[in-house]
Design a protein around this motif. Structure first.
Motif, PDB file in Angstrom:
ATOM      1  N   ARG A 121       0.870  -1.167   0.000  1.00  0.00           N
ATOM      2  CA  ARG A 121       0.000   0.000   0.000  1.00  0.00           C
ATOM      3  C   ARG A 121       0.909   1.219   0.000  1.00  0.00           C
ATOM      4  NH1 ARG A 121      -5.135   0.683  -1.312  1.00  0.00           N
ATOM      5  NH2 ARG A 121      -4.487   2.788  -0.671  1.00  0.00           N
ATOM      6  N   GLY A 139      -2.282   4.394  -3.466  1.00  0.00           N
ATOM      7  CA  GLY A 139      -2.704   3.237  -4.226  1.00  0.00           C
ATOM      8  C   GLY A 139      -2.028   1.966  -3.815  1.00  0.00           C
ATOM      9  N   ILE A 140      -1.901   1.048  -4.785  1.00  0.00           N
ATOM     10  CA  ILE A 140      -1.423  -0.288  -4.492  1.00  0.00           C
ATOM     11  C   ILE A 140      -0.340  -0.716  -5.467  1.00  0.00           C
ATOM     12  CG2 ILE A 140      -3.650  -0.974  -3.545  1.00  0.00           C
ATOM     13  CD1 ILE A 140      -2.765  -2.504  -6.819  1.00  0.00           C
ATOM     14  N   GLY A 141       0.404  -1.751  -5.017  1.00  0.00           N
ATOM     15  CA  GLY A 141       1.361  -2.388  -5.909  1.00  0.00           C
ATOM     16  C   GLY A 141       1.526  -3.832  -5.466  1.00  0.00           C
TER      17      GLY A 141
END
Lengths: 172, 169
Positions: A121, A139-141
Motif C-alpha cells: 500500500r 494506491g497499491i502495488g
C-alpha cells in the motif's frame, strides 16, 4: 514495548538508487517503510519508484502491477495504472528546492512468504515549487512472484542529493 | 507507554475458520487493525466486515461505506448505504495470498456516537492486482467492541490468515 518495532534507518547522498537490504525476515509478515523527504537533484514531474530486493539482487523482472491515484491541489486528478512492469509507482517529484519535497509511507505485506505475492500500500505527498502544487499519490502495488523478498530499492532517473529510509516490523 | 502501538488481540485461522473476530475495544483511544492472508478456497470471494457489540456481530442493515478502488487495470468508485456488512475486499483470489488491509477504528467505545472506520486494502485477484481506500460507518449510536471478518460466500480462511487489533497510545 510497541508492537511497531524499529528495524533499520538508512541514509545516502548523491545516488540515483538506494537499496535497503536484509530488513524483511520471517520475524514479521507486515512492515512499514518510510521514505523521508527525498531530496532530488533535478527533475520535474518525475517519479521516485520502488522495487523489491531478493538475495539475488533487485527484482527487475516485469512482474509488478500497480494502480496509483495522482491528486493535484490545482485540480486535475488522474490515475497511473499498469500491469507487467519492472517497478512500482511511488512518489511524484517536481523541482529542486530546499523547502519542497515530501514523504511516503509504504505498508508491505508477506515479503518473505514463498507461497504468496508481495503486496504494498502506497501513500505519498510532495510539493512542486515549479508547478505551484501539492501532489498526492495513493494506491497499491503487487509483485506477482512468490520470491522471498529481503529488502526494497528506491530509484529515480536522476540523483538524490539525499535520501532517508526507515523500516519497521509489525508484531502480530 | 505513551506514543506506542499496543497489541490487544489477535486471531489466526488454523485452516478451518470461516470468520476471524477480534474484540477488546474498551476505551476512547483510536484503534488499528491489520489483516493478512485473507484467502479462502473460493475464487473471487468478497471479504466483508461487521462490528461486534458485546462480542456479537451486528448484522443489521446499518452499514454505509464509500471508497475508491485502485487496480492495475481500472479505477472505480465503490459505495453503498444501509448494508448488513461492509465490503472490505471486492474479491480475492483463491491463491497467492488473498487480501491484506490496514484499518483505523474510531468512536467504537462511544455509546452515544456512530462507529467509524477507515481502511486501505491490497489483494491478489485472478486477472489483476487491486486494492482500495475507504471509510465506513455503522449508523447506530451504541458502543462496539470489535470487528468480525468473513467471506461473502462463506469461504474458509487458509491457515495463517490473521487479524490483529492494536490500541494506539
Amino acid at each position: 514495548m510497541s508492537a511497531l518495532r524499529f528495524i533499520s534507518e538508512t541514509t545516502a547522498t548523491s545516488t540515483s538508487s538506494l537499496s535497503v537490504t536484509d530488513v524483511f525476515t520471517s520475524d514479521f509478515s507486515v512492515y512499514k517503510v518510510e521514505l523521508i523527504r527525498p531530496d532530488l537533484n533535478t527533475g520535474t514531474g518525475t517519479y521516485v519508484d520502488f522495487r523489491f530486493v531478493t538475495s539475488d539482487g533487485i527484482v527487475v523482472s516485469t512482474d509488478y502491477g500497480y494502480g496509483i491515484e495522482v491528486m493535484n491541489s490545482n485540480a486535475g486528478f488522474g490515475s497511473d495504472l499498469n500491469a507487467n512492469q519492472g517497478y512500482m509507482r511511488g512518489f511524484r517529484y517536481s523541482s529542486n528546492s530546499s523547502a519542497d519535497g515530501g514523504g511516503m509511507v509504504l505498508w508491505i505485506f508477506e515479503p518473505t512468504n514463498t507461497s504468496t505475492y508481495t503486496f504494498a500500500r502506497v501513500q505519498a505527498g510532495s510539493y512542486s515549487t515549479a508547478e505551484s502544487k501539492n501532489v498526492s499519490t495513493k494506491g497499491i502495488g503487487v509483485l506477482q512472484t512468490t520470491d522471498s523478498i529481503g529488502g526494497i530499492n528506491f530509484f529515480h532517473t536522476n540523483n538524490f542529493d539525499s535520501i532517508h529510509v526507515k523500516v519497521y516490523g509489525l508484531r502480530q | 507507554m505513551a506514543g506506542k502501538l499496543v497489541k490487544v488481540n489477535s486471531v489466526t485461522s488454523d485452516g478451518s475458520a470461516t470468520s476471524l473476530q477480534v474484540t477488546g475495544i474498551n476505551s476512547d483511544h483510536v484503534y488499528m487493525a491489520v489483516s493478512n492472508l485473507l484467502q479462502t478456497q473460493n475464487n473471487n470471494e468478497e471479504i466483508r466486515l461487521r462490528v461486534t457489540k458485546g462480542g456479537t456481530e451486528d448484522s443489521t442493515s446499518n452499514y454505509d461505506y464509500a471508497g475508491r478502488k485502485q487496480s492495475s487495470v481500472t479505477f472505480a468508485n465503490k459505495y453503498a448505504a444501509n448494508q448488513t456488512s461492509v465490503l472490505l475486499h471486492d474479491n480475492v483470489d483463491d491463491a497467492n495470498g488473498g487480501g491484506q488491509n490496514i484499518l483505523y477504528l474510531y468512536n467504537f467505545n462511544s455509546s452515544s456516537e456512530f462507529t467509524f472506520l477507515t481502511y486501505e486494502t491490497v489483494e491478489a485477484v485472478s486477472n489483476q492486482e487491486a486494492g482500495s481506500s475507504n471509510s465506513a460507518c455503522h449508523t447506530v449510536a451504541s458502543a462496539s467492541d470489535g470487528i468480525k471478518i468473513f467471506g461473502g460466500s462463506g469461504g474458509t480462511f487458509i491457515s495463517g490468515a490473521n487479524i490483529t487489533l492494536y490500541k494506539i497510545l
